[in-house]
Design a protein around this motif. Structure first.
Motif, PDB file in Angstrom:
ATOM      1  N   PHE A 130       0.941  -1.287   0.146  1.00 55.59           N
ATOM      2  CA  PHE A 130      -0.265  -0.007   0.020  1.00 55.59           C
ATOM      3  C   PHE A 130       0.767   1.346  -0.041  1.00 55.59           C
ATOM      4  O   PHE A 130       0.399   2.097  -0.686  1.00 55.59           O
ATOM      5  CB  PHE A 130      -0.939  -0.110   1.277  1.00 55.59           C
ATOM      6  N   ILE A 141      -4.147   9.548   0.346  1.00 52.80           N
ATOM      7  CA  ILE A 141      -5.031   8.287   0.248  1.00 52.80           C
ATOM      8  C   ILE A 141      -6.178   8.851  -0.442  1.00 52.80           C
ATOM      9  O   ILE A 141      -6.758   7.680  -1.131  1.00 52.80           O
ATOM     10  CB  ILE A 141      -5.317   8.002   1.916  1.00 52.80           C
ATOM     11  N   VAL A 161      -6.088   7.183  -3.809  1.00 49.64           N
ATOM     12  CA  VAL A 161      -5.825   5.834  -3.912  1.00 49.64           C
ATOM     13  C   VAL A 161      -7.529   5.139  -4.550  1.00 49.64           C
ATOM     14  O   VAL A 161      -8.365   5.578  -4.068  1.00 49.64           O
ATOM     15  CB  VAL A 161      -5.545   5.103  -2.808  1.00 49.64           C
ATOM     16  N   LYS A 196     -10.854   3.270  -4.829  1.00 42.24           N
ATOM     17  CA  LYS A 196     -11.328   2.881  -3.616  1.00 42.24           C
ATOM     18  C   LYS A 196     -11.413   1.317  -3.313  1.00 42.24           C
ATOM     19  O   LYS A 196     -11.091   0.745  -2.358  1.00 42.24           O
ATOM     20  CB  LYS A 196     -12.843   3.222  -3.829  1.00 42.24           C
ATOM     21  N   ALA A 240      -8.321   0.662  -1.653  1.00 41.09           N
ATOM     22  CA  ALA A 240      -8.277   1.206  -0.183  1.00 41.09           C
ATOM     23  C   ALA A 240      -9.016   0.128   0.608  1.00 41.09           C
ATOM     24  O   ALA A 240      -8.983  -0.311   1.527  1.00 41.09           O
ATOM     25  CB  ALA A 240      -8.946   2.423  -0.084  1.00 41.09           C
ATOM     26  N   ARG A 246      -7.928  -2.391   3.573  1.00 34.83           N
ATOM     27  CA  ARG A 246      -8.744  -2.466   4.771  1.00 34.83           C
ATOM     28  C   ARG A 246      -9.140  -3.542   5.193  1.00 34.83           C
ATOM     29  O   ARG A 246      -8.928  -4.143   6.653  1.00 34.83           O
ATOM     30  CB  ARG A 246      -9.893  -1.337   4.853  1.00 34.83           C
ATOM     31  N   GLU A 285     -11.036   2.935   9.839  1.00 35.35           N
ATOM     32  CA  GLU A 285     -10.264   2.959   8.695  1.00 35.35           C
ATOM     33  C   GLU A 285     -11.090   3.305   7.644  1.00 35.35           C
ATOM     34  O   GLU A 285     -10.704   4.327   6.572  1.00 35.35           O
ATOM     35  CB  GLU A 285      -9.569   1.581   8.324  1.00 35.35           C
ATOM     36  N   TYR A 314     -10.897   7.006   5.198  1.00 32.06           N
ATOM     37  CA  TYR A 314     -10.938   7.161   3.672  1.00 32.06           C
ATOM     38  C   TYR A 314     -12.020   7.954   3.199  1.00 32.06           C
ATOM     39  O   TYR A 314     -11.598   8.896   2.103  1.00 32.06           O
ATOM     40  CB  TYR A 314     -10.554   5.744   3.315  1.00 32.06           C
TER      41      TYR A 314
END
Length: 257
Positions: free
Chosen positions: A126, A154, A157, A159, A162, A166, A244, A248
């Motif tokens: 990541f 972020i 990045v 989805k 991400a 997570r 988290e 995001y």
């Protein structure tokens, strides 16, 4: 056969040290007492548990730059084993003998252990996403020193990536929550280490440090959940995922304004 090393793509980046500091500050802010007030559903989680969780993140996922440099060779070796699990069979020997030593659930335990450590590996992959986005920016150092640097990076990045990151972190902690499974995985990995050490120069120091790192990750991760009830563990896993995901989404919203 020696596992092929998988070199870090970001460690030598001129601003990687600043990137780590940025990430650490972002984590500390997300799990600060002030920010957690936004999540009353998790207020029953003791502060010392949150601190241990944060310590794990900062110690094993995003340690200070000097320690990260020391761990990087071990991390590369661990990545080699995780991404190419057939190499482990070359150390352990045949399946029947391993089942005899570790019990009938050996294949499941080994698979779960590799999956957990793969989650750890993806955490560092990541980083590449963040570094690539950083390289697209002007005034890079100024950005990294800003309050919302992590949010800004972020937010760019995808989805899907991400979400995958997570979920991987959630999967890692879910394995930690299973005491019996973690115990079996640690026994297997410690046996791997003993066999590596018995084969002299066939495996490098970095290879052995990689397995040692894997054992440390599992032990430290499991320690967070010691003496907890099942409902407490479930709440912590839910908190990590919620915090988290929320971070995001808010970063994306801030970036779009």
């Amino acid at each position: 056969m020696k596992p092929k090393k998988e070199s870090s793509k970001v460690l030598d980046h001129p601003l990687f040290q600043e990137l780590i500091v940025m990430y650490q500050k972002s984590l500390q802010k997300r799990y600060s007492e002030e920010n957690l007030k936004l999540y009353p559903e998790f207020r029953s989680i003791p502060r010392n548990t949150i601190d241990r969780l944060l310590h794990f993140f900062l110690e094993y996922l995003y340690p200070e730059y000097s320690k990260r440099k020391e761990l990087d060779a071990a991390f590369d070796a661990l990545s080699g084993f995780v991404n190419h699990p057939t190499k482990i069979w070359g150390i352990l020997g045949n399946l029947a003998m391993s089942i005899f030593r570790f019990g009938k659930h050996f294949p499941l335990a080994l698979k779960a252990g590799l999956a957990a450590l793969h989650s750890y590996v993806t955490a560092h992959q990541f980083e590449e996403e963040l570094v690539m986005e950083l390289d697209r920016r002007e005034n890079k150092l100024r950005l990294l020193e800003s309050e919302f640097a992590m949010d800004s990076l972020i937010a760019k990045v995808e989805k899907q990536k991400a979400d995958a990151f997570r979920k991987d972190i959630g999967a890692l902690f879910k394995v930690f929550s299973d005491a019996d499974l973690v115990r079996k995985i640690i026994l297997i990995m410690e046996d791997i280490l003993i066999k590596m050490q018995s084969k002299g120069n066939l495996y490098t120091v970095e290879d052995k440090k990689g397995i040692t790192l894997g054992v440390s990750i599992l032990k430290e991760g499991r320690a967070i959940f010691d003496q907890m009830k099942e409902e407490e563990i479930s709440l912590i896993l839910q908190a990590i995922d919620t915090i988290e995901e929320d971070f995001y989404q808010k970063a994306c919203e801030r970036d779009s304004n």
